[in-house]
Design a protein around this motif. Sequence first.
Motif, PDB file in Angstrom:
ATOM      1  N   SER A  84      60.348 -58.003  50.619  1.00 50.96           N
ATOM      2  CA  SER A  84      59.915 -58.397  49.285  1.00 50.96           C
ATOM      3  C   SER A  84      59.523 -57.173  48.457  1.00 50.96           C
ATOM      4  CB  SER A  84      58.730 -59.356  49.392  1.00 50.96           C
ATOM      5  OG  SER A  84      58.172 -59.606  48.136  1.00 50.96           O
ATOM      6  N   GLN A  85      58.805 -56.248  49.073  1.00 54.19           N
ATOM      7  CA  GLN A  85      58.400 -55.021  48.378  1.00 54.19           C
ATOM      8  C   GLN A  85      59.624 -54.191  48.001  1.00 54.19           C
ATOM      9  OE1 GLN A  85      55.518 -54.124  47.209  1.00 54.19           O
ATOM     10  NE2 GLN A  85      56.259 -52.179  46.472  1.00 54.19           N
ATOM     11  N   GLN A  86      60.612 -54.120  48.878  1.00 56.93           N
ATOM     12  CA  GLN A  86      61.829 -53.367  48.589  1.00 56.93           C
ATOM     13  C   GLN A  86      62.592 -54.000  47.421  1.00 56.93           C
ATOM     14  OE1 GLN A  86      64.636 -53.215  51.797  1.00 56.93           O
ATOM     15  NE2 GLN A  86      65.912 -51.691  50.805  1.00 56.93           N
ATOM     16  N   ASN A  87      62.708 -55.311  47.420  1.00 55.16           N
ATOM     17  CA  ASN A  87      63.384 -55.994  46.309  1.00 55.16           C
ATOM     18  C   ASN A  87      62.652 -55.765  45.000  1.00 55.16           C
ATOM     19  OD1 ASN A  87      65.407 -57.037  47.930  1.00 55.16           O
ATOM     20  ND2 ASN A  87      64.305 -58.944  48.331  1.00 55.16           N
ATOM     21  N   HIS A  88      61.325 -55.829  45.043  1.00 61.86           N
ATOM     22  CA  HIS A  88      60.526 -55.601  43.836  1.00 61.86           C
ATOM     23  C   HIS A  88      60.749 -54.183  43.300  1.00 61.86           C
ATOM     24  CE1 HIS A  88      57.154 -55.719  41.079  1.00 61.86           C
ATOM     25  NE2 HIS A  88      56.645 -54.661  41.670  1.00 61.86           N
TER      26      HIS A  88
END
Length: 167
Positions: A84-88
Amino acid sequence: MTEDTVPRKRQDESQHILKKIPDEILIQIISDRILREPSAEIKKVIHEVSQHTFSGPLPPPTVLGEYDSIQEGLADRIISMAESQQNHRQQLERKSVDAAITVEKRGQNYALLLSILIIAGSLYLIDSGKEVSGSILAGATLTGLAYIFITGRKKNKKDNDSTKKTS
């Protein structure tokens, strides 16, 4: 002198002498002593001093497995959080690049419009009999545009070079 002051004095003298010996020599002496006479206490101290470090968004698989032993599904939650952090982060980078492209296009469009207006004005001046004023306006405008185009490119190139060096 009491019984406590004699050992204390010897300890102070020993510490004073040890301070004069370089650390490398002390480390070598201690490691040789450990190799010759490995006591249980020394092994315990060495075992407790060991440290594990890792970098990156996810811990190593062995550590990740230990999270699952604490609570079922915890490792999956950690992986989901990292994804999720990478996508953000990727969305933010995409928005930043898109915004930079939009600003650059807008600047180019305004520069084109302004250039056309000034050149049209200078042609109008030349046509209405004010050749000197029209020529000065057109010449100064074209010279200024050429200067800005050339130095703007060099400045951007220097900015990119300095950004690469600091990264």
